[in-house]
Design an enzyme around this catalytic site. Structure first.
Site: not given
Ligand code: NDP
Length: 264
Positions: A64, A85, A100
């Site tokens: 993105k 997106n 989104d």
């Molecule tokens: P990013 O990779 O940008 O960010 C991931 C985030 O998740 C960070 O804050 C990270 O924390 C945290 N994280 C990942 N694993 C863990 C864990 N095991 N425990 C705690 N924190 C965790 O992801 P996105 O923002 O792009 O996507 C986030 C979610 O949104 C995804 O699940 C995606 O599928 C969903 N999504 C859904 C959409 C929909 O239409 N329904 C549209 C777009 C996204 P840290 O900084 O500590 O690594």
């Protein structure tokens, strides 16, 4: 001539977007087809877009931000949040949008009394949605595993916490904005924190769709209303479809066709 659309991502095989958009193209008798394209190198997005001769594209993880840089023109909101997106090709110029965040905003409209929102997570999706929610009058607080990602939110004036610094208070909506639970069985934050915030909440929302995450399971233990990410996906898709078809169709008619993708 038939118009071609695609979704760029990696992985992309699981995406519902081709089904969602093709159901609408067929139902609305719009001469177009929507495919999927697994793109490894996001810096190639613009070249690939023109090489494929497509009219528009959706962009999913992890491209993105690359999509943001690939565009010639950005709408005001995409410009503000730095993530795109949806791209539309108009006369050889690429126009970028973020659907989104408005999709999420529309999805939570079913909780009209919710004003104070706690985001678990501070990634790209949280970045865009926190801005649109604040503009719409919500009060957003962020709680994230790592401190690094919170810096940009602090600069924007949001209240932020890590697991160590968290201070419990009353929030109306608790939202899992992380990918915890997507491909693993983990909670987005320690259970003790959930135990502090869920009892006072009106509802719990997850952006992950198509499965019951450990977060939603934990929320149900407190008999709270829950909502997964399906409506967010549906609404971001409808708004993207409006851009793809230059606002030719009504939101309602797109919705009535696109929602069928969730029954298959
Ligand atoms: P990013 O990779 O940008 O960010 C991931 C985030 O998740 C960070 O804050 C990270 O924390 C945290 N994280 C990942 N694993 C863990 C864990 N095991 N425990 C705690 N924190 C965790 O992801 P996105 O923002 O792009 O996507 C986030 C979610 O949104 C995804 O699940 C995606 O599928 C969903 N999504 C859904 C959409 C929909 O239409 N329904 C549209 C777009 C996204 P840290 O900084 O500590 O690594």
């Amino acid at each position: 001539m038939k118009k071609l659309f695609t979704i760029f991502g990696n992985p992309v095989s699981h995406s519902k977007s081709p089904l969602m958009h093709n159901l609408c193209f067929q139902g609305l008798d719009y001469d177009a087809c929507y495919t999927r394209y697994r793109l490894e190198d996001g810096t190639q997005l613009r070249n690939k877009f023109f090489e494929l001769g497509i009219t528009g594209a959706s962009i999913t993880v992890p491209h993105k931000e690359h999509a943001f840089h690939a565009c010639d023109e950005l709408d005001e909101f995409a410009q503000k949040v730095g993530a795109v997106n949806t791209i539309v090709n108009r006369d050889g110029k690429l126009y970028g949008y973020n659907t989104d965040a408005p999709g999420f905003l529309k999805a939570i409209a079913e909780f009209p009394n919710a004003k104070k929102v706690l985001f678990l997570g501070a990634g790209g999706t949280a970045k865009a949605t926190s801005v649109i929610l604040r503009d719409a009058g919500y009060h957003v607080t962020l709680l994230n595993r790592s401190a690094e990602r919170l810096e940009s939110f602090q600069k924007e004036g949001f209240q932020t916490y890590t697991f160590d610094t968290f201070e419990a208070k009353k929030f109306d909506l608790i939202v899992n904005m992380t990918s915890a639970g997507l491909e693993d069985d983990s909670l987005p934050c320690p259970k003790e924190i959930l135990n502090q915030v869920i009892p006072d909440a009106l509802a719990c929302v997850d952006v992950i769709y198509g499965k019951e995450t450990p977060f939603l399971r934990a929320s149900k233990e407190y008999n709270k209303p829950t909502k997964d990410g399906s409506d967010m996906l549906l609404y971001q898709g409808i708004i993207a479809f409006e851009h793809f078809t230059e606002q030719k169709f009504k939101f309602k008619e797109i919705k009535s066709l696109m929602k069928n993708a969730f029954l298959i």
